[in-house]
Design a protein around this motif. Structure first.
Motif, mmCIF file in Angstrom:
data_model
loop_
_atom_site.group_PDB
_atom_site.id
_atom_site.type_symbol
_atom_site.label_atom_id
_atom_site.label_comp_id
_atom_site.label_asym_id
_atom_site.label_seq_id
_atom_site.Cartn_x
_atom_site.Cartn_y
_atom_site.Cartn_z
ATOM 1 N N THR A 54 0.725 -1.220 0.034
ATOM 2 C CA THR A 54 -0.024 -0.161 -0.046
ATOM 3 C C THR A 54 0.865 1.265 0.017
ATOM 4 N N ALA A 77 -5.490 -2.288 -7.327
ATOM 5 C CA ALA A 77 -5.167 -2.137 -5.987
ATOM 6 C C ALA A 77 -5.906 -1.298 -5.071
ATOM 7 N N ALA A 121 -6.439 -1.628 -1.455
ATOM 8 C CA ALA A 121 -5.360 -1.079 -0.578
ATOM 9 C C ALA A 121 -5.393 0.369 -0.458
#
Lengths: 283, 294
Positions: free
Chosen positions: B215, B279, B282
């Motif tokens: 992240t 992502a 995240a």
């Protein structure tokens, strides 16, 4: 512990405390980078009070703060509220609201210049569909600031996520109890939802205010502060003084006033928050 | 962390979502309003891509053609060379990669200190660390420029890279919150076995922290890719410019070629959108985490 946090300690001292003190010192000097700083006492601060361009920049910034921050919080709340109603497509919808804030601000600025284009832009084309002839937006001193406020509303995705998380923390039992008491949907929002998300409102207001005080790249790229200085914001004028005219002392005194303003606003917000923020959700 | 899980759309989240409107009508209205709002937010992107695929002559007509035909894909290679897109991308990566390494190094160590080692004054220091996030960068912008100027670093990438080796409050906070969730007993047991703090950090804390390290990496990549003000101040030569900075060259004429500018925009935005879509959990967890406990 000190050994582990030493990178941050060094960074904190070198890139925060030292610059902060240096900037305080510069603010009492005349400094153009070529000659050493020359102490001039409070001259910079006194001059600021008489600098019409500075006062104009303060006014422009306050306008932007006053309109973009509350409207942004309201927009974010409404979007989060709608997203919280149903689940189909929610992941996709949430992504659509969030993506604008991960793209580079310069790309956003260029895109919105084209959207605001008075003859061929998206906005005036849409207005023409309903028979309205749109203004020249960024080209008009009347509409330039509202244009930037509108663009800012496209960038509320961060607050949407904060509100969404807060809304999901509201205990269902509270709504059930309100329904049993005969509260309609509007009253349930007003008396249950809003009090329960006040911590998120405080957080959005605070981060929104601090960001709005510093607004720079949008105006710098889209209008250069114009037309007729109508979008010359505080940090833009500070940047021009520091990096165009190399009046580092003058720019530093502006920086310290901004610092003071942010601290005062933060303290006021926290002080009054005891009266309207309800911390009941977290166990 | 419990708050975060509710954001995701597991069965638990579905069960918890409150049906505010009892009536089917109210629900339909809310659903429709949500779709309209999403369409309004997506429209600028549609307009961007649509403009990028037009012949120059079709850009300046009203009412506009919403879906140009045939699609003018050659705008993209034209935009790619209109500004030196490739070198700007390489420049940006030359800043992003060392910055990510710096952030991972400095912020994991600092976060470990704040999260896992009890010491006098720790919480006060952590509070100070958090409050620096509130201070406008504009306040220290001038003196930081003077400092780098005196070091002879302006016009190089160093001012954009080196500070990342000395921590960043946001990531320290993010990592600390994650490190706190790892049971203390694990550290205590390792200490009893004679493991050093650095050993605990490397063997007990870092291995389960891979998701949060990912992240942080994504956030930092996005930050460098999108940063405008710092490159504007510190980079003096055009051949050093980053993507975010160089994009504005599309405006560098009396009448911008909007189809080229929009193609350039699309190419500059694409990497961050791809990273984000891949992502997004995240990203969203990171943002929400800092919001809730901040």
């Amino acid at each position: 512990m000190l050994a582990f946090i030493s990178p941050w300690i060094l960074g904190f001292l070198g890139f925060f405390v030292y610059p902060l003190l240096l900037s305080l010192y510069y603010s009492f000097t005349e400094y153009n980078l070529l000659q050493p700083p020359k102490f001039v006492g409070l001259t910079n601060y006194v001059n600021l009070t008489e600098d019409s361009h500075y006062l104009n920049a303060v006014g422009n910034t306050l306008y932007f703060v006053v309109f973009s921050v509350p409207l942004g919080v309201l927009t974010a709340f409404i979007i989060a509220f709608l997203l919280n109603q149903q689940l189909r497509l929610r992941v996709l919808l949430r992504m659509i609201f969030y993506i604008p804030i991960v793209v580079p601000i310069s790309a956003t600025a260029i895109l919105w210049m084209w959207i605001f284009n008075s003859n061929w832009g998206l906005l005036n084309n849409l207005l023409a569909l309903i028979g309205i002839q749109g203004p020249s937006w960024l080209g008009s001193p009347t509409w330039s600031k509202p244009s930037l406020v509108i663009m800012q509303l496209w960038l509320v995705g961060g607050s949407v996520l904060i509100f969404l998380a807060a809304l999901q923390d509201v205990p269902r039992a509270l709504y059930d109890a309100a329904m049993v008491d005969g509260a309609n949907a509007v009253r349930r929002v007003w008396h249950v939802t809003i009090p329960m998300v006040t911590p998120a409102i405080l957080f959005s207001l605070l981060t929104g205010l601090i960001a709005a005080f510093q607004t720079f790249a949008n105006a710098w790229i889209m209008t250069g502060g114009g037309p007729i200085r109508s979008t010359e914001f505080y940090v833009l004028y500070l940047y021009e003084n520091g990096f165009r005219f190399f009046r580092m002392g003058y720019a530093s005194s502006m920086a310290w006033i901004l610092f003071g303003a942010v601290v005062v606003v933060t303290v006021i917000l926290f002080r009054t928050s005891a009266r309207w923020v309800y911390y009941g959700g977290e166990g | 962390m419990a708050n975060i899980e509710k954001l995701t759309t597991g069965p638990a989240a579905q069960g918890r979502t409150v049906q505010m409107n009892g009536s089917a009508l109210g629900k339909a209205v809310a659903y429709l309003a949500g779709l309209i709002a999403a369409a309004a937010f997506a429209l600028p992107f549609f307009w961007m891509v649509s403009t990028s695929l037009k012949v120059p002559g079709d850009v300046f007509i009203s009412p506009p053609t919403w879906i140009p035909w045939p699609l003018q894909w050659q705008t993209y290679p034209e935009a790619w060379t209109f500004i030196p897109f490739f070198s700007y991308t390489i420049n940006t990566l030359q800043i992003a990669i060392p910055s990510i390494i710096g952030i991972l190094f400095s912020c994991t160590l600092t976060a470990y200190g704040f999260a896992r080692i009890r010491a006098w004054g720790r919480d006060v220091l952590f509070f100070i660390c958090l409050s620096t996030m509130m201070i406008p960068w504009a306040v220290t912008m001038v003196p930081v420029f003077v400092i780098f100027k005196n070091l002879g670093w302006t016009g190089t990438y160093l001012p954009l890279i080196v500070p990342n080796f000395l921590g960043s409050a946001f990531y320290i906070f993010l990592l600390r919150q994650f490190f706190l969730t790892i049971p203390m007993e694990l550290s205590d047991a390792a200490r009893v076995d004679g493991c050093s703090e650095l050993g605990i950090f490397a063997r007990i804390i870092l291995p389960p922290s891979k998701p949060v390290l990912a992240t942080v990496t994504l956030f930092e990549f996005n930050r460098v890719w999108s940063d405008y003000l710092a490159p504007l101040i510190f980079l003096t030569r055009q051949e050093h410019f980053t993507i975010a900075l160089g994009l504005t060259y599309f405006l560098d004429r009396d009448r911008p070629l909007w189809n080229l500018a929009m193609a350039g925009n699309t190419m500059a935005i694409l990497p961050v959108i791809i990273v984000f879509v891949l992502a997004q959990r995240a990203f969203i967890e990171g943002i929400t985490l800092t919001g809730i406990k901040g």
